[in-house]
Design an enzyme around this catalytic site. Structure first.
Site, PDB file in Angstrom:
ATOM      1  N   ASN A 138      46.408  47.364  37.885  1.00  0.00           N
ATOM      2  CA  ASN A 138      46.057  48.646  38.516  1.00  0.00           C
ATOM      3  C   ASN A 138      46.614  48.745  39.933  1.00  0.00           C
ATOM      4  O   ASN A 138      46.164  49.564  40.736  1.00  0.00           O
ATOM      5  CB  ASN A 138      44.540  48.861  38.517  1.00  0.00           C
ATOM      6  CG  ASN A 138      43.812  47.806  39.341  1.00  0.00           C
ATOM      7  OD1 ASN A 138      44.423  47.009  40.053  1.00  0.00           O
ATOM      8  ND2 ASN A 138      42.493  47.793  39.240  1.00  0.00           N
ATOM      9  N   HIS A 166      49.380  40.082  49.227  1.00  0.00           N
ATOM     10  CA  HIS A 166      50.732  40.059  49.807  1.00  0.00           C
ATOM     11  C   HIS A 166      50.668  40.079  51.323  1.00  0.00           C
ATOM     12  O   HIS A 166      49.617  40.348  51.932  1.00  0.00           O
ATOM     13  CB  HIS A 166      51.569  41.235  49.292  1.00  0.00           C
ATOM     14  CG  HIS A 166      51.064  42.583  49.684  1.00  0.00           C
ATOM     15  ND1 HIS A 166      51.241  43.130  50.939  1.00  0.00           N
ATOM     16  CD2 HIS A 166      50.382  43.530  48.965  1.00  0.00           C
ATOM     17  CE1 HIS A 166      50.714  44.335  50.991  1.00  0.00           C
ATOM     18  NE2 HIS A 166      50.172  44.607  49.801  1.00  0.00           N
ATOM     19  N   CYS A 222      45.168  46.516  47.826  1.00  0.00           N
ATOM     20  CA  CYS A 222      45.679  45.145  47.856  1.00  0.00           C
ATOM     21  C   CYS A 222      44.916  44.292  48.869  1.00  0.00           C
ATOM     22  O   CYS A 222      44.183  44.804  49.709  1.00  0.00           O
ATOM     23  CB  CYS A 222      47.169  45.147  48.214  1.00  0.00           C
ATOM     24  SG  CYS A 222      48.210  45.898  46.947  1.00  0.00           S
TER      25      CYS A 222
END
Length: 400
Positions: free
Chosen positions: A322, A327, A345
């Site tokens: 999704n 990161h 994220c």
């Protein structure tokens, strides 16, 4: 009258004695009498019963049509032993087979082809000493359609302790139970797990609990020749042997704005992080058990809903389908450890993201807590851990 009675008494006794002698002589004869002859007759009857003719069972039987190549091709014999067995394909080539040590059965050891006629020949010797012939022929099915399948795991690879095994088909599977019976997972040490159909084209196997570190796994999908649906058969077998590596669990708390890395029970990192913006349900990082799906040194991200396109981020580790990644993002370092500002994220500094990236394995669990949205099955291919064990096992086509 009295004298007559006295004269007959001794004669009567003599007659009884003679009868007794004759009876004893018959019972104690030298084998030529009727009693001895009767004993020999019983032995002969037993011998005749054991000396039966050979009885053959040939599968597939003579004249059988539309035989699935996965069906057993074998010959068995009762009351005797097999001398020679040959199964020949249309080109005159013999099918490889194995004769059992007791010579009572023979079985093909190679796959049969589709749409071919096979011919039986050979002999068997019965217990009665008579030889009988093995003969006949059968024809294998010509499929209307052949399905292919692929595994998400590969030979000699190492995965994390939450790694599911996913088998994905080229089109819809009608007979899911037949397919599931053709699947095996061997583990050392033993690991309890179950297959579950997550869609009409994909079946997954996951353990009840996280894998034990260093588990060795062999998975086999014996699909060639298997009837999968009406006129549809498997095109090929699929196998893989892989390992489970060390235990590594990421624990991310959206409220504390930190992300811990626990390796083999020891915390090895505690990174300041920024998660999805709490006030926007479309940007919240979902709570639940995520699984590392892929790793990318750089990744281009776009989200038209929020008006950003082709934003390149470093050291991206995908944890769901999704759009959730762990990161690096230099532009959010100011918020990391303090505030959630991302679009779902987990943002780390580039240096910390690189450190995490280097130690992550595909299949590592990432446990997120504290958010207003929960990860669900619709969030991607590796959402297996969103199910309770009871609910997961209900998705098996063989569930009772």
């Amino acid at each position: 009258m009295t004298q007559l009675h006295r004269r007959r008494g001794p004669l009567a006794l003599f007659g009884l004695g003679l009868a007794a002698v004759l009876t004893l002589s018959a019972c104690s004869g030298d084998g030529s009498g009727s009693a001895a002859t009767g004993g020999a007759g019983t032995s002969a009857d037993a011998q005749q019963t054991s000396a039966q003719p050979a009885k053959l069972t040939v599968q597939p039987a003579d004249g059988a049509k539309d035989v699935a190549p996965s069906d057993a091709a074998q010959v068995t014999v009762a009351n005797g032993e097999l001398q020679t067995v040959t199964l020949t394909n249309p080109d005159g080539k013999q099918v490889a087979g194995q004769l059992a040590a007791d010579k009572r059965s023979w079985a093909a050891t190679e796959d049969l082809g589709y749409g071919k006629k096979y011919t039986w020949s050979g002999t068997a010797l019965g217990a009665d000493g008579k030889q009988i012939t093995i003969a006949g022929s059968f024809t294998t099915v010509s499929p209307r359609k052949q399905l292919t399948a692929s595994l998400n795991v590969g030979d000699n690879q190492t995965y994390g302790i939450a790694m599911p095994i996913a088998l994905t088909f080229s089109s819809k599977v009608t007979d899911k139970a037949a397919v599931e019976r053709a699947l095996t997972v061997e583990t050392a040490p033993h690991t309890e797990g179950s297959w579950a159909w997550v869609s009409d084209t994909s079946v997954h196997w996951r353990p009840k609990e996280y894998w034990q570190p260093n588990t060795q796994v062999k998975v086999a999908a014996n699909l060639y020749g298997l009837k999968i649906g009406d006129g549809t058969y498997g095109k090929q077998d699929v196998t893989a042997s892989f390992s489970i590596g060390r235990s590594q669990i990421v624990k991310g708390d959206v409220k504390s704005h930190h992300m811990q890395v626990i390796r083999d029970g020891v915390q090895i990192a505690d990174y300041p992080a920024s998660y999805g913006l709490d006030s926007d349900p479309g940007r919240v990082t979902h709570s639940g058990i995520h699984v590392v799906m892929s790793k990318h040194p750089t990744y281009s991200m776009s989200n038209p809903r929020y008006d950003y396109f082709d934003v390149n981020v470093p050291w991206a580790v995908r944890i769901s389908n999704n759009g959730e990644f762990i990161h690096g993002l230099a532009s959010s370092v100011w918020a990391q450890g303090k505030q959630n500002v991302s679009h779902g994220c987990v943002n780390l500094s580039p240096a910390r993201a690189k450190e995490y990236y280097d130690g992550a394995l595909i299949g590592d669990p990432v446990e997120i807590t504290g958010s207003t949205q929960t990860l669900s099955a619709k969030d991607g291919d590796y959402s297996d851990w969103t199910y309770s064990w009871a609910d997961w096992t209900k998705l098996s086509a063989l569930a009772s």
